[in-house]
Every structure is written in C-alpha cells, then in structure tokens.
Design an enzyme around this catalytic site. Structure first.
Site, PDB file in Angstrom:
ATOM      1  CB  CYS A  70      47.912 -18.032  25.599  1.00  0.00           C
ATOM      2  SG  CYS A  70      49.242 -18.175  26.743  1.00  0.00           S
ATOM      3  CB  CYS A  98      37.801 -19.635  28.811  1.00  0.00           C
ATOM      4  SG  CYS A  98      38.197 -20.194  30.472  1.00  0.00           S
ATOM      5  CB  CYS A 105      53.227 -25.292  27.114  1.00  0.00           C
ATOM      6  SG  CYS A 105      51.512 -24.904  27.423  1.00  0.00           S
ATOM      7  CB  CYS A 159      40.151 -20.781  25.462  1.00  0.00           C
ATOM      8  SG  CYS A 159      41.082 -22.312  25.495  1.00  0.00           S
ATOM      9  CD  GLU A 199      47.576 -28.855  18.934  1.00  0.00           C
ATOM     10  OE1 GLU A 199      47.720 -28.846  17.713  1.00  0.00           O
ATOM     11  OE2 GLU A 199      46.968 -27.968  19.540  1.00  0.00           O
ATOM     12  CB  CYS A 226      39.019 -27.327  28.541  1.00  0.00           C
ATOM     13  SG  CYS A 226      39.085 -26.550  30.170  1.00  0.00           S
TER      14      CYS A 226
END
Ligand code: SF4
Length: 344
Positions: free
Chosen positions: A332, A118, A107, A121, A94, A114
């Site tokens: 975020c 974290c 962004c 997230c 995205e 990933c």
C-alpha cells in the site's frame, strides 16, 4: 497497439452493438464479440471465428482488441507479483497480484498518478498524469499471467477510482455482466478517500464492497495527511454511508494506516470507535511501509495489537492487515509506476 484503431476491450454490449452496426453486422453480433473478448479472451479480431471473414476484415480497418501484456514482472519473496503496464502518456501504471491460500486478488490501478496528494503515498507524490480508460483497467485483469485464477479484484492501486468514475462504472459493468466476466460484485472492492457525489453514485448503481481511506479520526490531522479532507470531510462521508445497508451482502471497511507517534495511541482508537459507531463495518489496520524522504515511521507491532484490541473491546471489528510485497515496492502506498526494480 495501433493508435489509429479503437480498442474493443472495455466496450459494453451497447457499444459493441454500434461496432457491429458500423461494419454491417446485425446487433446480435455484439454478444458474439463480447463472448470473444471477455469469455474466450482472444487477443486479435481474426480469432472471432463465428463472425464472417468480410466482417472481420472490415473490423480490422477500424478496431483492434486492445490487449497489452505487462512490460515487466517483479516477484516478491512472499509470492506477490507486480506488473508494469503502459499507462497514460509517459507514465506507466502498476497492478499487483496477491496470492493468499484459496484466494488470488488483483489490485488494479485506475489512474496514472493521483491528484489527491496524500502525503504518505508514492503515487500521490508524482501528481496526476491522466485517467485510465476502461480498456486499460480491464486489460490489467485479463493480461496478467494468473488472470484465469483470480478470485477477487480490489481498486486500490494507483489513483483514486472515484476520480475516474465513468471508466470505473463501465469496468464494473463488464466485470459483473452475464455477457462480460460474470463475476459477483461481492468479489470486487472499491477503495476511496470518499468523493461524496461519486461515492453516492457508486453506492446507488453497483453492489460492490466499499473501503474508505480514513487514517485519522480527527479532521485537522486527517487534513495534514490527506489534503482532500478539506473537500470531503470524513464526518460527511460517514454520514452518507449511514444511509446504506452494509449488514447483508455488501461490506464496508475503513482503512487505517498506522504511524508511530501520529495516530497510534488509544485516544485515537477511542475517537475512531466513536466516529464509526453504529455502522456495520470493519477497520483494517495497515502497517506503513517506509517510503523515501518521509518523516513518517511505522507503528510498532505491539502498539498496533493494542490498538486493535481496544477497537474490538469497543465493539468495532478490527484486524491488522498482513503486509504483502514490501520487498518489491508493491505494498500500500508504494506504487510509483517506475522500472526501478529487479526483473525476474
Ligand atoms: Fe491517491 Fe490513494 Fe495515494 Fe491518496 S493514497 S494519493 S488517494 S493513490
């Protein structure tokens, strides 16, 4: 896109020289190709009309431009727009466009998923599915409907940009080169957890702004939120940053997402101020957006304001970053690359 053809988008001038050579063109044709790709922004080889018909026919047997439009657009009530693109394998990625008065920021994602893990997230939760190519990264910038109006790019979408360093550096070269998009590096920000060796390379070979995801001034606590603290302790990242100049063109910021009862008290503010003291930097306080199956809760607005004021009193510039696109899972930590939202 025909998978047997090599995309031209994402190639540097040097690589385009090899393309020219492979179809019997002189090296200077590379500059013409770059202009068609990054200035005229054509979507097919036939449109490169100052290359001979014969050369274009030869190119079409081996290459394609590689532009792909987003598969889905989702609009937020606040004007933020989220775009879903083909990513790597089965995983989509995205990009988010955030309009803000005289700015329009994209962004971009650098990876499908990933591997940093974290805990707060959504991208981190899905694990790692592959690196995006430079073509995939530049395509996000060129293929959203607002592309021509963009003023800024932030590498804060899905993935850790420094975990895909080669593609990132190549994308930055294309974005800033005179033969490319000719953007000032001051319009580009790379956000990272602080992979040390790669961060050093980024600092040495580019002039882009740097944003470091900090989230806690305490090592044990940061490690619980961001397991990569074990490999890349914040104190070492900050020590490295102290050897670079952020007083002039280049900006340094620290991202600090605030969770209720976790990292939102004044003890944290004092420790954070001590940690970054002496660095030319700012701290962005980020409102947490509730994600499914998480005990983490957002800090309250008065708590965030108190925290900001304390940092400012201690001489650290701190601002509360406005929350954008939460209603479309575009804020975020919310990007998941899934078609689970409403299309407009
Ligand atoms: Fe990766 Fe950034 Fe999410 Fe951490 S916050 S898991 S580095 S995408």
């Amino acid at each position: 896109m025909d998978n047997n053809l090599t995309p031209l988008l994402g190639m540097t001038l040097q690589q385009l020289r090899s393309v020219a050579e492979s179809v019997g063109l002189k090296p200077f044709a590379a500059k013409q190709m770059a202009r068609w790709l990054y200035v005229a922004r054509v979507t097919d080889i036939d449109s490169m009309t100052d290359l001979s018909l014969k050369a274009r026919a030869a190119m079409k047997k081996l290459y394609t431009v590689g532009r792909r439009n987003p598969k889905l657009e989702t609009l937020s009530a606040d004007g933020t727009a989220k775009y879903l693109f083909d990513g790597v394998g089965q995983r989509d990625i995205e990009a988010v466009m955030i309009p803000d008065r005289d700015r329009a920021t994209i962004c971009v994602s650098s990876q499908a998923g990933c591997r940093m893990g974290c805990t707060f997230c959504m991208t981190g939760r899905q694990g790692f599915h592959g690196n995006l190519s430079t073509c995939d990264i530049i395509n996000q910038v060129l293929s959203i409907p607002q592309s021509a109006d963009l003023t800024n790019i932030v590498f804060m979408g899905m993935g850790e940009p420094l975990d895909n360093l080669d593609a990132l550096l190549q994308a930055i070269e294309i974005l800033t080169a005179t033969w490319g998009l000719a953007w000032s590096p001051k319009r580009i920000t790379v956000s990272s957890i602080g992979k040390l060796k790669e961060l050093k390379t980024l600092l040495e070979v580019t002039k882009v702004h740097i944003a470091i995801s900090l989230h806690s001034p305490y090592s044990a606590e940061r490690r619980r939120l961001m397991p990569v603290e074990a490999a890349y302790p914040a104190v070492e990242v900050i020590e490295l940053l102290r050897s670079y100049d952020f007083a002039h063109q280049r900006r340094l910021s620290f991202e600090y997402t605030m969770w209720k009862g976790v990292n939102d008290d004044l003890r944290h503010a004092d420790s954070l101020a001590r940690l970054v003291k002496g660095l030319d930097c700012r701290v962005n306080l980020i409102r947490f957006h509730q994600i499914p199956d998480s005990d983490l809760r957002p800090a309250t607005t008065p708590t965030m304001e108190r925290f900001r004021d304390r940092l400012n009193d201690l001489g650290i510039t701190a601002t509360i970053r406005a929350s954008r696109g939460e209603d479309i899972m575009a804020a975020c930590g919310m990007l998941a690359g899934k078609q689970e939202h409403k299309t407009i």
